[in-house]
Write a protein that holds these residues in place. Sequence first.
Motif, PDB file in Angstrom:
ATOM      1  N   LEU A  27     -34.647  41.452  35.657  1.00 16.16           N
ATOM      2  CA  LEU A  27     -35.978  41.129  36.303  1.00 16.16           C
ATOM      3  C   LEU A  27     -36.001  39.625  36.266  1.00 16.16           C
ATOM      4  O   LEU A  27     -36.070  38.915  35.250  1.00 16.16           O
ATOM      5  N   ARG A  28     -36.480  39.134  37.278  1.00 19.63           N
ATOM      6  CA  ARG A  28     -36.907  37.479  37.183  1.00 19.63           C
ATOM      7  C   ARG A  28     -38.199  37.215  38.173  1.00 19.63           C
ATOM      8  O   ARG A  28     -38.651  37.915  39.149  1.00 19.63           O
ATOM      9  N   ARG A  29     -38.754  36.239  37.754  1.00 18.43           N
ATOM     10  CA  ARG A  29     -40.014  35.926  38.704  1.00 18.43           C
ATOM     11  C   ARG A  29     -39.666  34.882  39.805  1.00 18.43           C
ATOM     12  O   ARG A  29     -40.648  34.943  40.480  1.00 18.43           O
ATOM     13  N   ALA A  30     -38.406  34.625  40.001  1.00 18.61           N
ATOM     14  CA  ALA A  30     -37.979  33.905  40.858  1.00 18.61           C
ATOM     15  C   ALA A  30     -36.443  34.053  41.082  1.00 18.61           C
ATOM     16  O   ALA A  30     -35.877  34.516  40.089  1.00 18.61           O
ATOM     17  N   PRO A  31     -35.818  34.030  42.484  1.00 21.98           N
ATOM     18  CA  PRO A  31     -34.376  34.338  42.144  1.00 21.98           C
ATOM     19  C   PRO A  31     -33.318  33.833  41.282  1.00 21.98           C
ATOM     20  O   PRO A  31     -32.332  34.297  40.800  1.00 21.98           O
ATOM     21  N   SER A  32     -33.954  32.443  40.807  1.00 24.99           N
ATOM     22  CA  SER A  32     -32.748  31.797  40.155  1.00 24.99           C
ATOM     23  C   SER A  32     -33.634  31.513  38.489  1.00 24.99           C
ATOM     24  O   SER A  32     -33.128  31.014  37.835  1.00 24.99           O
ATOM     25  N   ALA A  33     -34.720  32.280  38.163  1.00 28.00           N
ATOM     26  CA  ALA A  33     -35.370  32.057  37.106  1.00 28.00           C
ATOM     27  C   ALA A  33     -34.770  32.719  35.855  1.00 28.00           C
ATOM     28  O   ALA A  33     -33.859  33.732  35.953  1.00 28.00           O
TER      29      ALA A  33
ATOM     30  N   GLY B  92     -48.978  43.806  39.618  1.00 26.27           N
ATOM     31  CA  GLY B  92     -49.002  43.036  40.847  1.00 26.27           C
ATOM     32  C   GLY B  92     -48.279  42.127  40.951  1.00 26.27           C
ATOM     33  O   GLY B  92     -48.241  41.311  41.977  1.00 26.27           O
ATOM     34  N   GLU B  93     -47.756  41.341  40.063  1.00 27.35           N
ATOM     35  CA  GLU B  93     -46.782  40.263  40.067  1.00 27.35           C
ATOM     36  C   GLU B  93     -45.519  40.499  40.802  1.00 27.35           C
ATOM     37  O   GLU B  93     -44.869  41.626  40.533  1.00 27.35           O
ATOM     38  N   ASN B  94     -45.319  39.686  41.285  1.00 28.76           N
ATOM     39  CA  ASN B  94     -43.865  39.552  42.307  1.00 28.76           C
ATOM     40  C   ASN B  94     -42.711  39.315  41.371  1.00 28.76           C
ATOM     41  O   ASN B  94     -42.570  38.438  40.917  1.00 28.76           O
ATOM     42  N   LEU B  95     -41.879  40.329  41.385  1.00 27.05           N
ATOM     43  CA  LEU B  95     -40.456  40.101  40.648  1.00 27.05           C
ATOM     44  C   LEU B  95     -39.482  40.755  41.536  1.00 27.05           C
ATOM     45  O   LEU B  95     -39.353  41.224  42.422  1.00 27.05           O
TER      46      LEU B  95
ATOM     47  N   MET C  24     -40.257  42.922  44.795  1.00 31.62           N
ATOM     48  CA  MET C  24     -41.193  43.896  44.904  1.00 31.62           C
ATOM     49  C   MET C  24     -42.449  43.372  43.992  1.00 31.62           C
ATOM     50  O   MET C  24     -42.272  42.821  43.045  1.00 31.62           O
ATOM     51  N   PRO C  25     -43.739  43.865  44.175  1.00 34.05           N
ATOM     52  CA  PRO C  25     -44.754  43.834  43.629  1.00 34.05           C
ATOM     53  C   PRO C  25     -44.781  44.716  42.197  1.00 34.05           C
ATOM     54  O   PRO C  25     -44.531  45.772  42.542  1.00 34.05           O
ATOM     55  N   LEU C  26     -45.115  44.484  41.076  1.00 34.21           N
ATOM     56  CA  LEU C  26     -45.120  45.558  40.043  1.00 34.21           C
ATOM     57  C   LEU C  26     -46.322  46.252  39.889  1.00 34.21           C
ATOM     58  O   LEU C  26     -47.454  45.976  39.982  1.00 34.21           O
TER      59      LEU C  26
END
Length: 469
Positions: free
Chosen positions: A396-402, A433-436, A449-451
């Motif tokens: 899982l990432r918080r952004a595509p390249s994080a 609710g965090e987007n991952l 997806m939102p968690l």
Amino acid sequence: MTLDALRLEVPDILEEDAAPLADLNERLAQARSLPHEDALQQLLGLLFRLNRNAMTLLERQRALQNCSDEYRHYAAVYLEGKLPSPLFVRLCNELAIGFKRLLLQILKGRQPSRPHLAWCLYMAQHFLAHSLLRHYQLYQEPPPSLWRDSHLLYWIGEHQECLDEPVAAAFQPAPASTLRGLYQQMLLLALSNPFHLAEGECPQLFGALAPLAGLARLLPWDDEGDSEAPIVDLTESQPCLGYAQQPDGSRDVLRRFELGALLVALHDPAPLQSAHERQLLERVQHHWMGQQQRRHPREEFDVACNLLVGLPAIHAQLLEQRPCSSPAQMLDASTGGARLLCHPDQAAQVAVGQLVLLLTGSATPRLALVRWRHLNIEGLHLGLHYLKGLAKPVWLRRAPSAQTHSGILQSTPTPGNGWLHGLWLPNGEFGEGENLWLQQANVHNQVIMPLPPANLSTASVTRHPLQLA
């Protein structure tokens, strides 16, 4: 349920301006010179008045301590098997009322110390426990309010983090030494089919449970559907839900009464336990799990296996990176879970609620949760609850390249061609609710997806339901 101690059942204050009994000690001493039943009547009258008078916290605490000392004196008459009189049962109830009122005063005041609050909660629970014991001794059904207040006292102790604060209480028959142990001692007594015990066996069983009751655990309830443990609803007027009852309370008031460690400990050497106490415990233990003691038939084994403990180790194993595993012996197993015996050194790494992966001779490893544990001279006993479906590693990432974070995807087929998915994550790593961005092994695309809210949590990990194409 909110933390509302005012729901405790206590009578109204009748005399706001009445002076406390200055001659209380003198009148208690005079009562001791009377015949037993007359003395109980005198003590009960004094305590009844105290519980309905306005008093300072210190005045009430001192008065209740004095009355508790008198209780020990009058309770000694019943240690040889004599049945308690109705006045003595009322005395237990009235002492519980006194300590519940003292608890209200403590909670309404400044922040109390944990030992002081634990002591007051314990004393209120103790006299409820002895009221329960005396009702069973007389083959009488306890009043519903007894269980409502007992559940609430436990719940307050849970939220105030003083369930395991030790309390020295020299009562007979012996109570457990913590609020958790004492409350669970009550639950176990109620589950032991007490109305079928022979006369005199109820106090013996209560005492035999004292050193063992704290080994059980009330854990958060989950709706996996195959738990074998009794379910406690902290808002009900009964000890546990009947086995035909479906839990309909909110999740935060439901608890699963996990008895695994206790059932193992029953077979440990206990030098201070009499032969009759051991026989009594063996005779009642099958009642603790009701008629469905084991929902799944189990087979005994003595098979070597390996255990991967914790989400990072499981993730690495599923990627065939061969992390260090812990050797174990499988002692019995069913479709719902297994019991393992591990080296005692593993106790520091394996906690209740830990996510584990069980490796046996079969090709497919089993994802499981640690339901209970017990350490004795044989080693570390673990009770595992199997999680249905296939376990797969994900990132899982918080952004595509994080930065990447490890997770475990639990996927279970449904009738037809669908799948149910659950995402296991360490507690506190992401917020609801965090987007991952989620990526599965051997899949190049990432899914955003939102968690969603969790549907199962333990002290170590949390599972979130997912909808995946």
